[in-house]
Design an enzyme around this catalytic site. Structure first.
Site, short mmCIF file in Angstrom:
data_model
loop_
_atom_site.label_atom_id
_atom_site.label_comp_id
_atom_site.label_asym_id
_atom_site.label_seq_id
_atom_site.Cartn_x
_atom_site.Cartn_y
_atom_site.Cartn_z
N GLY A 1 2.27 2.71 11.00
CA GLY A 1 2.94 3.47 11.33
C GLY A 1 3.41 3.59 11.53
O GLY A 1 4.39 4.21 12.14
N GLU B 1 -5.24 -4.93 10.92
CA GLU B 1 -4.71 -3.90 10.85
C GLU B 1 -4.80 -2.60 12.29
O GLU B 1 -6.01 -2.42 11.83
CB GLU B 1 -4.63 -3.10 10.16
CG GLU B 1 -3.78 -3.34 8.50
CD GLU B 1 -3.28 -2.59 7.51
OE1 GLU B 1 -2.35 -2.37 7.29
OE2 GLU B 1 -4.38 -1.25 7.22
N GLY C 1 2.87 -0.89 4.08
CA GLY C 1 2.62 0.44 3.71
C GLY C 1 4.43 0.63 3.84
O GLY C 1 4.89 0.91 2.83
N GLY C 2 5.01 1.53 4.86
CA GLY C 2 5.67 2.08 4.84
C GLY C 2 6.78 1.20 4.43
O GLY C 2 8.14 1.58 3.49
N SER D 1 3.50 -2.08 10.29
CA SER D 1 4.88 -1.68 10.74
C SER D 1 5.04 -3.15 11.00
O SER D 1 5.94 -3.75 11.13
CB SER D 1 4.92 -1.89 12.19
OG SER D 1 4.51 -0.49 12.59
N HIS E 1 -9.04 1.03 4.98
CA HIS E 1 -8.34 1.60 5.32
C HIS E 1 -8.41 2.44 6.59
O HIS E 1 -9.18 3.61 6.70
CB HIS E 1 -7.58 2.15 4.38
CG HIS E 1 -6.00 2.20 5.34
ND1 HIS E 1 -5.39 3.27 5.91
CD2 HIS E 1 -4.99 1.64 5.01
CE1 HIS E 1 -4.65 2.87 6.30
NE2 HIS E 1 -4.31 1.50 6.17
N ASN F 1 0.88 -1.60 -0.13
CA ASN F 1 -0.44 0.10 -0.12
C ASN F 1 0.66 1.41 0.12
O ASN F 1 1.36 1.49 0.99
CB ASN F 1 -0.44 0.34 1.11
CG ASN F 1 -1.88 1.15 1.32
OD1 ASN F 1 -1.84 1.94 0.10
ND2 ASN F 1 -2.07 1.56 2.47
N TRP F 2 1.02 2.18 -1.39
CA TRP F 2 2.03 2.50 -0.90
C TRP F 2 1.33 4.78 -0.65
O TRP F 2 1.72 5.78 -0.73
CB TRP F 2 2.25 3.30 -3.07
CG TRP F 2 3.53 2.21 -2.85
CD1 TRP F 2 4.21 0.90 -2.24
CD2 TRP F 2 3.94 1.57 -4.50
NE1 TRP F 2 4.82 0.60 -3.54
CE2 TRP F 2 4.89 0.29 -3.88
CE3 TRP F 2 3.48 2.88 -5.97
CZ2 TRP F 2 5.46 0.33 -5.78
CZ3 TRP F 2 4.24 1.76 -7.07
CH2 TRP F 2 5.22 0.99 -6.51
N LYS F 3 0.21 4.41 -0.62
CA LYS F 3 -0.67 5.29 -0.12
C LYS F 3 -0.26 6.98 -0.99
O LYS F 3 0.16 6.59 -2.25
CB LYS F 3 -0.16 5.57 1.56
CG LYS F 3 -0.38 4.07 2.39
CD LYS F 3 -0.30 4.51 3.89
CE LYS F 3 0.23 3.52 4.82
NZ LYS F 3 -0.24 3.35 5.89
N GLU G 1 -6.90 4.89 7.75
CA GLU G 1 -6.72 6.59 7.99
C GLU G 1 -7.91 7.13 6.40
O GLU G 1 -8.15 8.19 6.71
CB GLU G 1 -5.11 6.25 6.99
CG GLU G 1 -3.91 6.25 7.29
CD GLU G 1 -2.95 5.94 6.78
OE1 GLU G 1 -2.86 5.48 5.72
OE2 GLU G 1 -2.20 5.13 7.18
P1 PGA Z 1 3.03 0.27 7.78
O1 PGA Z 1 0.85 0.61 6.97
O2 PGA Z 1 3.33 -1.33 7.19
O3 PGA Z 1 3.27 1.28 7.48
O4 PGA Z 1 2.43 0.06 9.07
C1 PGA Z 1 0.00 -0.39 6.45
C2 PGA Z 1 -0.42 -0.19 6.20
O5 PGA Z 1 -1.06 1.41 6.23
O6 PGA Z 1 -1.51 -0.24 5.06
#
Ligand code: PGA
Length: 250
Positions: free
Chosen positions: A168, A162, A229-230, A208, A90, A10-12, A92
């Site tokens: 994050g 999640e 994500g990250g 994470s 998600h 997930n590149w956001k 966010e």
């Molecule tokens: P993260 O994000 O790996 O940076 O914790 C995961 C996500 O939001 O899907």
């Protein structure tokens, strides 16, 4: 039954078109399918330049197919640009953009009617975990988001659990905690849709996940894959995750 482990990036709100293409071209040696939810601006160019094992997805859609919704994007548009799936719900989107289960449910129905596969994200926040409301919160998110879907439609949905406090933060769930929650989710699916669905459905884990903790998580029996994500933004860490996850079958 044996399932391939699923790895989803997930590149956001990261990467230009050029950066996205440069990144995916470094995945041309892969022998397992991996998924990338790229920014919508990069979908089309990525779809023209992607290696065969990369499946592309969007990070959001609206629940209408067209109309006066300034700034929004439809399922048809992201499909046209090369998306095969979409991430919905998600945290966010839930927290920063106030999306609730009813709204997410409309998007899921629309995505599925438009032939886009869905990754539905659910997760409790820190306060909910601390006050032992996790199971209740997740049950509500799961069933309200999937409200009125047919069995056939549910089978097109991948669940991503999640915990919000793990996203994050560099504070991943412990393998034991993750397994307990995934197993609870699979039981809910079993109770509502039966044994076959509970076995077939993918329940991914996210929050994470890094090369150094992927294996202890992916080896848990009810974790079928990961949403990253990250660590999916750098080619080295992403390749390490893919390689480590690929050693396991479900
Ligand atoms: P993260 O994000 O790996 O940076 O914790 C995961 C996500 O939001 O899907």
């Amino acid at each position: 039954m044996s399932k391939e482990v699923r790895v989803v990036a997930n590149w956001k709100m990261n990467k230009t078109i050029k950066e996205s293409i440069e990144f995916i071209q470094q995945l041309d040696h892969l022998i397992q399918v991996i998924s990338i939810a790229a920014p919508s601006t990069a979908l089309h160019s990525c779809s023209q330049n992607k290696p065969p094992m990369v499946s592309l997805g969007a990070q959001n859609i609206h629940f209408e197919s067209h109309g006066p919704f300034t700034g929004e994007i439809s399922a048809e548009m992201v499909k046209d640009a090369g998306a095969e799936f979409v991430i919905l719900g998600h945290s966010e989107r839930r927290y920063l953009f106030h999306e609730d289960n009813e709204f997410i449910n409309k998007k899921i129905k629309h995505a599925l009617l438009s032939d886009l596969q869905v990754i539905l994200c659910i997760g409790e926040n820190h306060t909910e975990r601390e006050s032992e409301q996790t199971d209740e919160v997740l049950k509500k998110q799961l069933f309200e988001s999937l409200f009125e879907l047919t069995e056939e439609q549910v089978s097109q949905v991948t669940i991503a659990y999640e915990p919000v406090w793990a996203i994050g933060t560099d504070l991943p769930a412990t393998p034991q905690m993750a397994q307990e929650t995934h197993s609870m989710l699979r039981k809910l699916i079993f109770e509502k849709w039966g044994q076959e669905m509970a076995e077939k459905i993918y329940i991914l884990h996210g929050g994470s996940i890094k090369p150094d903790n992927i294996e202890e998580l992916i080896m848990q029996p009810d974790i079928d894959g990961v949403l990253i994500g990250g660590a999916s933004l750098q080619i080295d860490s992403f390749l390490q995750i893919i390689q480590k996850a690929g050693k396991y079958k479900k």
